[in-house]
Scaffold this motif. Sequence first.
Motif, mmCIF file in Angstrom:
data_model
loop_
_atom_site.group_PDB
_atom_site.id
_atom_site.type_symbol
_atom_site.label_atom_id
_atom_site.label_comp_id
_atom_site.label_asym_id
_atom_site.label_seq_id
_atom_site.Cartn_x
_atom_site.Cartn_y
_atom_site.Cartn_z
ATOM 1 N N UNK A 232 4.819 -3.101 3.008
ATOM 2 C CA UNK A 232 5.326 -4.456 2.840
ATOM 3 C C UNK A 232 6.842 -4.473 2.787
ATOM 4 N N UNK A 233 7.424 -3.497 2.110
ATOM 5 C CA UNK A 233 8.885 -3.428 2.027
ATOM 6 C C UNK A 233 9.519 -3.339 3.415
ATOM 7 N N UNK A 234 8.828 -2.668 4.341
ATOM 8 C CA UNK A 234 9.362 -2.516 5.692
ATOM 9 C C UNK A 234 9.288 -3.811 6.505
ATOM 10 N N UNK A 235 8.272 -4.623 6.255
ATOM 11 C CA UNK A 235 8.030 -5.784 7.123
ATOM 12 C C UNK A 235 8.273 -7.124 6.430
ATOM 13 N N UNK A 236 8.586 -7.107 5.143
ATOM 14 C CA UNK A 236 8.673 -8.352 4.371
ATOM 15 C C UNK A 236 9.682 -9.331 4.937
ATOM 16 N N UNK A 237 10.790 -8.831 5.475
ATOM 17 C CA UNK A 237 11.836 -9.725 5.964
ATOM 18 C C UNK A 237 11.355 -10.610 7.115
ATOM 19 N N UNK A 238 10.256 -10.208 7.760
ATOM 20 C CA UNK A 238 9.752 -10.981 8.893
ATOM 21 C C UNK A 238 8.504 -11.789 8.558
ATOM 22 N N UNK A 239 7.656 -11.270 7.654
ATOM 23 C CA UNK A 239 6.325 -11.877 7.523
ATOM 24 C C UNK A 239 5.911 -12.169 6.081
ATOM 25 N N UNK A 240 6.836 -12.155 5.149
ATOM 26 C CA UNK A 240 6.471 -12.316 3.736
ATOM 27 C C UNK A 240 5.697 -13.599 3.460
ATOM 28 N N UNK A 241 5.993 -14.656 4.216
ATOM 29 C CA UNK A 241 5.351 -15.943 3.954
ATOM 30 C C UNK A 241 4.165 -16.232 4.868
ATOM 31 N N UNK A 242 3.775 -15.257 5.680
ATOM 32 C CA UNK A 242 2.634 -15.477 6.570
ATOM 33 C C UNK A 242 1.324 -15.477 5.786
ATOM 34 N N UNK A 243 0.410 -16.415 6.092
ATOM 35 C CA UNK A 243 -0.867 -16.508 5.350
ATOM 36 C C UNK A 243 -1.676 -15.210 5.384
ATOM 37 N N UNK A 244 -1.642 -14.491 6.521
ATOM 38 C CA UNK A 244 -2.422 -13.252 6.620
ATOM 39 C C UNK A 244 -1.940 -12.204 5.609
ATOM 40 N N UNK A 245 -0.631 -12.201 5.367
ATOM 41 C CA UNK A 245 -0.059 -11.241 4.424
ATOM 42 C C UNK A 245 -0.468 -11.601 3.003
ATOM 43 N N UNK A 246 -0.398 -12.885 2.687
ATOM 44 C CA UNK A 246 -0.811 -13.330 1.350
ATOM 45 C C UNK A 246 -2.282 -13.018 1.105
ATOM 46 N N UNK A 247 -3.116 -13.283 2.102
ATOM 47 C CA UNK A 247 -4.553 -13.057 1.918
ATOM 48 C C UNK A 247 -4.860 -11.584 1.674
ATOM 49 N N UNK A 248 -4.126 -10.698 2.346
ATOM 50 C CA UNK A 248 -4.350 -9.275 2.114
ATOM 51 C C UNK A 248 -3.953 -8.882 0.698
#
Length: 342
Positions: A232-248
């Motif tokens: 997550x630390x690597x990709x958070x700047x791009x996808x932190x607010x994406x629903x798929x990330x939250x659901x995981x």
Amino acid sequence: MPKVSICIPAYQQVAFLRQTLQSVMDQRFTDYEVIVTDDSPDDSVEALLSEFDFGGRLRYVRNAKQLGSPENWNAALRLASGDYLKILHHDDNFTDADALGDFVQLLDDHPDAGFAFCATLIIDVATGHQRVHRATESQMQALRAMPEVLFAGNFVGAPSTTIYRRAFSLEYDIRMKWLVDLDFYIRILQSGTPFAFSTRPLICTPTNAAHQVTEVCRDSGQIELYEYSILFEKIAHKVAEEPEIWEQWYRLFEKYHIRSRRGFLKYGVAQPEPAVYFDQLIASYRRKRLLTLQGLARIFFAIYPKVPAPVRAPIRWTKNGVLFVLGRQRKLPPAGEYGGDK
């Protein structure tokens, strides 16, 4: 220089490795080299290799000290000289004699693609049951739009299902062993390179084998929470607010009973950062959890003892009546009474 380097990071399990090597020998496409890096504490792998003749195309290296997974994978890849690089785990094998040729064809037919993968034939070693793991069209579209969607689930498959061009050669992150493949795929695809896909299973892989890293890592809160935090630390700047990330994250919070950032500490994992983001995320998860039937049931049984007795009585009668009806429904008649054996 060979067209493709088949890199086999080995560790004992010679019964599996024998099948892997035989599947390579059976390939009709022969412009390849085989690289075996051996992490075994004994000479079982070396002895097995003496049974095979790859006509000078085999390079075997016994590691001076055990590297572990995934550094042993990296060691094999560093030795590769082919245009295309292909990891083949020692317990995976090609499904038929045309599989390697089809892998190569995927990149030959798509010169703009730097990465390709295929469907997988999965065999349960305990039951013998077979199934095919194959990405859906909607998953493929999601992957093209946002490679980081793999954070929510691996529909690409194990590293053995992939092949990629030397130009996109990366090393696997040695801090990981559970999500190491997802991290690798994401980093390649973040470069913007298109990918190719074969719906035909070109690789056969076992499941429920005791030696597999998957079995060691499965349901380990320490490993999962630690590695998801790294990824997550690597990709958070791009996808932190994406629903798929939250659901995981919601699924992980539920699985490991995380109710605050401090919950990570009981698994020996540092509290995730940024603090504000995770505080909000966990608060959102807790609100959502309360709105489920299970959550409402928890609230009900928490306040039920405080309800006056005259109110509790009809509630208790209703509950007992429902349980009585459900109990009678579970007492199904024998199959023969339905006139069939299903």
